[in-house]
Design a protein around this motif. Sequence first.
Motif, short mmCIF file in Angstrom:
data_model
loop_
_atom_site.label_atom_id
_atom_site.label_comp_id
_atom_site.label_asym_id
_atom_site.label_seq_id
_atom_site.Cartn_x
_atom_site.Cartn_y
_atom_site.Cartn_z
N UNK A 228 0.80 -1.23 0.00
CA UNK A 228 0.00 0.00 0.00
C UNK A 228 0.83 1.27 0.00
N UNK A 229 2.15 1.14 0.12
CA UNK A 229 2.97 2.35 0.30
C UNK A 229 4.26 2.27 -0.51
N UNK A 230 5.06 3.33 -0.43
CA UNK A 230 6.36 3.37 -1.09
C UNK A 230 7.40 3.90 -0.10
N UNK A 231 8.63 3.40 -0.26
CA UNK A 231 9.73 3.93 0.54
C UNK A 231 10.17 5.27 -0.01
N UNK A 232 10.26 5.34 -1.32
CA UNK A 232 10.57 6.60 -2.02
C UNK A 232 9.71 6.65 -3.27
N UNK A 233 9.10 7.79 -3.50
CA UNK A 233 8.21 7.96 -4.66
C UNK A 233 9.01 7.90 -5.97
N UNK A 234 8.34 7.62 -7.11
CA UNK A 234 9.03 7.64 -8.40
C UNK A 234 9.65 9.01 -8.66
N UNK A 235 10.93 9.02 -9.05
CA UNK A 235 11.62 10.28 -9.30
C UNK A 235 12.87 10.01 -10.14
N UNK A 236 13.40 11.05 -10.73
CA UNK A 236 14.74 10.98 -11.29
C UNK A 236 15.65 11.78 -10.36
#
Length: 357
Positions: A228-236
């Motif tokens: 249900x969650x993310x450690x770090x969001x999608x990014x460059x």
Amino acid sequence: MITPMAGRVESLASSGIQAIPKEYVWHKEELTDVAGDIFEEEKKEDGPQVPTIDLKGIDAEDEKERERCREELKKAAMEWGVMHLVNHGISDELMSRVKKVGEVFFDLPVEEKEKYANDQASGNIQGYGSKLVNTASGRLEWEDYYFHLIFPEDKRDLSIWPKTPNDYIEATSEYARQLRGLVTKILTVLSLGLGLEEGRLEKEAGGLEELLLQMKINYYPKCPQPELTLGVEPHTDISALTFILHNMVPGLQVFYQNKWVTAKCVPNSIIMHIGDTLEILSNGKYKSILHRGVVNKEKVRISWAVFCEPPKDKIILKPLPETVSDTEPALFPPRTFDQLIQHKLFKKTQENFLSKK
């Protein structure tokens, strides 16, 4: 008013909760391909795999061996923008020391770590922290971190470096010195790969005096609902280059050919990302790949990311003239590094606002 300790993910995770608070729950469309079991996902052999580049021949006397190594590095930078580096010249012993002192710091009681808490509200981001607010999306990431500048040595603030364990400063400083040498080697090869003189990319990113190495130790506690969650969001990454060590717990996923690919855990390797800065200087020839961090129920994941960043205002980042032609016009407008940061933040805020409409 939220107190810092109440905002630590580690405190939340160790409190025995079975369900994560709503601020940490991401929308379904943001969780595409987040596997229920990242350990099984990492074992899969089908589909594309993040390339492994052996740097043993990067300075070889044998011209063929040297050229083969450099060509592989250039190809991975152009096609993937991320790779596992092996035989990179930094000893297994030193990498183990760096990881050990980071683990010992995060093993300290939260109250002890709070002595190093940063003050995001005043813009002081160095120190121990968590993402206490995420105004763009309203969702929080399942991680705590420790962030500080590690090179050049005359720009460091050792007063905010952990005093426990007592060899933290020595191990991290030596790693920074050796990593800085590797940065020069990599930028030399990538300069030559664009047909430039060997020192050009390093000079354009700040050179020995101004290129900053910032370390962020990311601490991802075990999570009762990792799907249900993310450690770090999608990014460059906005850096020129990023180098990552980790504790051999999988969690890095990169977006390649329109799907999320889980990076393997390659022993004694350093993961390297091409960042936005190099993508801009190369006019898009080197790729800054979208990536994210996922978490799991079983094991704490820790990663040591070092971002190699140009100075905020002293350099204008734009495609180098040699990378631009009538058939390949400039893909990026001129910006300082600080303007690039502000542009990314504004764009992200806009995208999140539009997605809610």
